[in-house]
Design an enzyme around this catalytic site. Structure first.
Site, PDB file in Angstrom:
ATOM      1  N   LYS A 196      37.859  59.233  42.529  1.00 40.55           N
ATOM      2  CA  LYS A 196      38.796  58.943  43.895  1.00 40.55           C
ATOM      3  C   LYS A 196      37.994  57.715  44.833  1.00 40.55           C
ATOM      4  O   LYS A 196      38.081  56.771  45.071  1.00 40.55           O
ATOM      5  CB  LYS A 196      39.411  59.875  44.542  1.00 40.55           C
ATOM      6  CG  LYS A 196      40.340  59.301  45.681  1.00 40.55           C
ATOM      7  CD  LYS A 196      41.115  60.457  46.540  1.00 40.55           C
ATOM      8  CE  LYS A 196      41.551  60.078  47.731  1.00 40.55           C
ATOM      9  NZ  LYS A 196      42.556  61.023  48.263  1.00 40.55           N
ATOM     10  N   GLU A 202      27.785  63.564  41.181  1.00 40.43           N
ATOM     11  CA  GLU A 202      27.777  64.199  39.702  1.00 40.43           C
ATOM     12  C   GLU A 202      28.363  63.039  38.733  1.00 40.43           C
ATOM     13  O   GLU A 202      27.902  62.663  37.772  1.00 40.43           O
ATOM     14  CB  GLU A 202      28.680  65.307  39.685  1.00 40.43           C
ATOM     15  CG  GLU A 202      28.087  66.489  40.201  1.00 40.43           C
ATOM     16  CD  GLU A 202      28.578  66.775  41.828  1.00 40.43           C
ATOM     17  OE1 GLU A 202      28.772  65.653  42.643  1.00 40.43           O
ATOM     18  OE2 GLU A 202      28.513  67.706  42.307  1.00 40.43           O
ATOM     19  N   GLY A 254      42.628  64.167  45.707  1.00 42.79           N
ATOM     20  CA  GLY A 254      41.914  64.604  44.698  1.00 42.79           C
ATOM     21  C   GLY A 254      42.690  65.535  43.713  1.00 42.79           C
ATOM     22  O   GLY A 254      42.927  65.380  42.508  1.00 42.79           O
ATOM     23  N   ARG A 255      42.756  66.902  44.169  1.00 42.15           N
ATOM     24  CA  ARG A 255      43.323  67.975  43.692  1.00 42.15           C
ATOM     25  C   ARG A 255      44.804  67.630  43.260  1.00 42.15           C
ATOM     26  O   ARG A 255      45.548  68.776  42.673  1.00 42.15           O
ATOM     27  CB  ARG A 255      43.104  69.224  44.321  1.00 42.15           C
ATOM     28  CG  ARG A 255      43.229  69.331  45.591  1.00 42.15           C
ATOM     29  CD  ARG A 255      42.511  70.202  46.655  1.00 42.15           C
ATOM     30  NE  ARG A 255      43.018  70.402  47.874  1.00 42.15           N
ATOM     31  CZ  ARG A 255      42.230  69.567  49.060  1.00 42.15           C
ATOM     32  NH1 ARG A 255      41.398  68.911  48.390  1.00 42.15           N
ATOM     33  NH2 ARG A 255      42.663  69.604  50.154  1.00 42.15           N
ATOM     34  N   GLU A 340      40.609  74.922  47.910  1.00 43.53           N
ATOM     35  CA  GLU A 340      40.105  73.634  48.553  1.00 43.53           C
ATOM     36  C   GLU A 340      41.222  73.260  49.466  1.00 43.53           C
ATOM     37  O   GLU A 340      40.911  72.747  50.673  1.00 43.53           O
ATOM     38  CB  GLU A 340      39.709  72.524  47.787  1.00 43.53           C
ATOM     39  CG  GLU A 340      38.900  71.352  48.265  1.00 43.53           C
ATOM     40  CD  GLU A 340      38.344  70.549  47.344  1.00 43.53           C
ATOM     41  OE1 GLU A 340      39.277  69.591  46.857  1.00 43.53           O
ATOM     42  OE2 GLU A 340      37.136  70.604  46.816  1.00 43.53           O
ATOM     43  N   HIS A 371      40.221  93.454  28.433  1.00 38.64           N
ATOM     44  CA  HIS A 371      39.135  93.945  27.926  1.00 38.64           C
ATOM     45  C   HIS A 371      37.623  93.585  28.764  1.00 38.64           C
ATOM     46  O   HIS A 371      36.567  93.601  28.232  1.00 38.64           O
ATOM     47  CB  HIS A 371      39.207  93.519  26.415  1.00 38.64           C
ATOM     48  CG  HIS A 371      39.920  93.741  25.590  1.00 38.64           C
ATOM     49  ND1 HIS A 371      40.297  95.033  25.023  1.00 38.64           N
ATOM     50  CD2 HIS A 371      41.103  93.435  25.485  1.00 38.64           C
ATOM     51  CE1 HIS A 371      41.278  95.184  24.463  1.00 38.64           C
ATOM     52  NE2 HIS A 371      41.812  94.070  24.440  1.00 38.64           N
ATOM     53  N   LYS A 500      26.978  68.835  50.175  1.00 44.96           N
ATOM     54  CA  LYS A 500      26.612  67.565  49.525  1.00 44.96           C
ATOM     55  C   LYS A 500      25.382  66.754  50.207  1.00 44.96           C
ATOM     56  O   LYS A 500      24.371  66.368  49.699  1.00 44.96           O
ATOM     57  CB  LYS A 500      27.835  66.673  49.431  1.00 44.96           C
ATOM     58  CG  LYS A 500      28.738  67.025  48.662  1.00 44.96           C
ATOM     59  CD  LYS A 500      29.943  65.890  48.630  1.00 44.96           C
ATOM     60  CE  LYS A 500      31.231  66.152  47.881  1.00 44.96           C
ATOM     61  NZ  LYS A 500      32.282  65.405  48.084  1.00 44.96           N
TER      62      LYS A 500
HETATM   63  O1  F6P Z   1      33.760  67.542  46.944  1.00 47.71           O
HETATM   64  C1  F6P Z   1      35.056  67.891  46.701  1.00 47.71           C
HETATM   65  C2  F6P Z   1      35.860  66.641  46.214  1.00 47.71           C
HETATM   66  O2  F6P Z   1      35.863  65.658  47.104  1.00 47.71           O
HETATM   67  C3  F6P Z   1      37.171  67.008  45.747  1.00 47.71           C
HETATM   68  O3  F6P Z   1      38.195  67.212  46.628  1.00 47.71           O
HETATM   69  C4  F6P Z   1      37.346  66.060  44.590  1.00 47.71           C
HETATM   70  O4  F6P Z   1      38.556  66.238  43.828  1.00 47.71           O
HETATM   71  C5  F6P Z   1      36.128  65.838  44.008  1.00 47.71           C
HETATM   72  O5  F6P Z   1      35.158  66.229  45.205  1.00 47.71           O
HETATM   73  C6  F6P Z   1      35.886  64.655  43.263  1.00 47.71           C
HETATM   74  O6  F6P Z   1      35.967  63.519  44.164  1.00 47.71           O
HETATM   75  P1  F6P Z   1      36.263  62.044  43.567  1.00 47.71           P
HETATM   76  O7  F6P Z   1      37.388  62.089  42.777  1.00 47.71           O
HETATM   77  O8  F6P Z   1      36.243  61.150  44.828  1.00 47.71           O
HETATM   78  O9  F6P Z   1      34.765  61.803  42.792  1.00 47.71           O
END
Ligand code: F6P
Length: 534
Positions: A196, A202, A254-255, A340, A371, A500
């Protein structure tokens, strides 16, 4: 007395009354379950009685759920700390017209959807190719909401996957990108960078690694990249051609983003028709959520059961237990969606909450969990409300006997939690085994199940794209209702920021460019360990 007080009072007044006793009154199963659009949600195996339900509904009414629901669907800026509307529902109701800041946002949504569909069709039909020809594999690089939704759904809809194979890379741990890319052919792989913000460390790091992996074999790596983002300037900066970028607005959290361009990998894997059916399922749940009276409203009642267990009974966690192997990633998906969204410590106005926020959500598919951790659920000292999910029918007609076994196990677990096994029954069992005296007594005690442990079950006809859409939207709206009742903002996530920032500051320390002075002694010790050679 507030509705909260009434509920607490009612709960305390009936403490110790077994759930089983409630089944002696009338047709409890029918009266404490909801059927909608082919699904059945049973919450009769909880301690909620008719009065508790009335009080819970009163709480929802007093919390303004109906008005807030309308505000969400009509594009008001209910995400107040970020000044944003919350309109993921618009992504699955493509025919509508919704204004944000005085402008109908739907033409743009439809246009992006059409581009997404055209691109998915082109990839699937071999019109978009890699250097080595037809695309065989797609790799979605994203994390959190830019990963969990499509990854969960691609697995859920695996029987419908007839396009290129979809893979997902999320963790910054190089092991993830390495292991996913290693068996793939760069010449026939398409990389989708989904972020987003297009700043997430990452995702940007993995995207860079993937670009190098591709550049080693492919003359024009950019031609085998696509991006999904709200930050179009950053996708250009990264070198992804504009025609390969699908944008979306900041009013999609995002979620909550699997319904739009973030679902591109899913659409390519299962095809636009199945993706459209997934949206239709979500839209059907939206209509139900908007129209059904609270007592017959699945998301509302699912939320109220959650409030009952967490805030009233004090059960801090809830287990999500899909008896559906293809929903293996649903618990992880719901962990982000629920925790979240509703893991907050202050109310919308910034004052500290005087009740607990959302529960810890966890789980694994059945029967595997049986199990592993069900021992604690049945005999541990803490109560874990369980949420079972089960399809009437599996996808493997020749394995129907296995589906029956799966279903028997699911129903059996809910029944065992409800009934338990008394000391007298356990003694009889031991007697039948020939034990007597002290040894019988000792062994019997280990075999007692207290029972009276609450669970809900969601039954659905079959895990189709439509059903999956219903299920995901059901949980989204449950989170929404719980958030409104708790008085929090379910649509921001400031709690992810501090870690972060600190990670950004620690990387140069770990690489030796900066020293660790100013860090606490524990952190300094671990930095020393990680930087030492033995
Ligand atoms: O760190 C949390 C977050 O901001 C989530 O809310 C989001 O889904 C995820 O990181 C990834 O964010 P982006 O889509 O901006 O890479």
């Amino acid at each position: 007395m507030t509705p909260w007080d009434d509920l607490r009072y009612h709960h305390a007044a009936h403490a110790g009354r077994p759930i089983l006793e409630l089944f002696e009154r009338g047709d409890r199963a029918a009266h404490f379950s909801i059927r909608a659009d082919g699904m059945l949600f049973d919450y009769s195996k909880t301690a909620i009685d008719a009065h508790a339900r009335d009080l819970l509904i009163r709480l929802a009414e007093a919390s303004g759920v109906a008005a807030r629901r309308e505000a969400m669907f009509t594009g008001e800026k209910i995400n107040e700390t970020e000044g944003r509307a919350v309109l993921h529902t618009a992504l699955r109701n493509l025919d509508g017209a919704i204004e944000v800041d005085g402008k109908d946002v739907m033409p743009e949504v439809r246009e992006t959807y059409a581009r997404m569909e055209a691109f998915a069709r082109d990839v699937r039909a071999g019109r978009v190719t890699g250097q080595g020809g037809r695309i065989s594999d797609i790799v979605n690089i994203g994390i959190g909401g830019s990963d969990l939704g499509p990854a969960m759904a691609a697995l859920a809809l695996a029987p419908h996957a007839d396009g290129p194979r979809a893979h997902f890379v999320s963790n910054v741990d190089g092991a993830h990108v390495h292991d996913v890319l290693a068996p793939l052919d760069p010449e026939t792989t398409l990389i989708i960078v989904a972020s987003k913000t297009f700043t997430t460390i990452e995702t940007m790091t993995n995207a860079e690694t993937a670009r190098k992996w591709m550049a080693a074999k492919v003359a024009e790596p950019a031609a085998q990249f696509a991006a999904v983002s709200t930050a179009l300037d950053r996708t250009t900066e990264f070198g992804i051609p504009a025609e390969r970028v699908l944008g979306f607005a900041d009013w999609v959290g995002g979620r909550y983003s699997v319904w739009g361009p973030v679902g591109l990998s899913l659409m390519i894997a299962v095809g636009p028709e199945n993706f459209a059916a997934f949206l239709k399922g979500g839209a059907a749940m939206d209509a139900h959520f908007r129209d059904a009276p609270f007592a017959e409203n699945m998301p509302v009642m699912l939320a109220l059961v959650g409030i009952w267990h967490n805030q009233i009974c004090g059960h801090a966690t809830r287990a999500v237990l899909p008896y559906d192997q293809r929903l293996s990633r649903l618990p992880a998906y719901l962990q982000q969606l629920e925790m979240e969204s509703n893991g907050k410590r202050v109310a919308m106005d910034g004052t500290a909450l005087d009740i607990h926020s959302g529960p810890v959500v966890w789980g694994e598919p059945g029967t595997n969990g049986q199990h592993a951790f069900y021992q604690l659920i049945h005999q541990g000292t803490r109560i874990v409300p369980c949420e079972f999910l089960l399809a009437r029918e599996g996808h493997e007609p020749d394995l129907a006997h296995q589906h029956r076994l799966l279903a028997a196990n699911c129903l059996a677990q809910a029944e065992a939690l409800l009934r338990g096994r008394s000391l007298a029954e356990a003694r009889a069992l031991m007697e039948a085994k020939g034990l007597n005296g002290d040894e019988l007594e000792r062994q019997a005690r280990h075999r007692v199940f207290p029972g009276d442990r609450p669970s809900t079950t969601l039954l659905y006809p079959k895990l189709t794209p439509f059903t999956l859409g219903q299920i995901v939207a059901l949980y989204e709206h449950r989170v929404f209702v719980e958030g409104v009742i708790l008085g929090i903002n379910s649509f921001d996530q400031w709690g992810v920021e501090l870690g972060k920032e600190l990670a950004g500051a620690l990387e140069p320390i770990l690489s030796g460019r900066e020293d660790a002075a100013g860090k606490d002694a524990s952190t300094r010790m671990m930095v020393d360990y990680l930087r030492s050679e033995d």
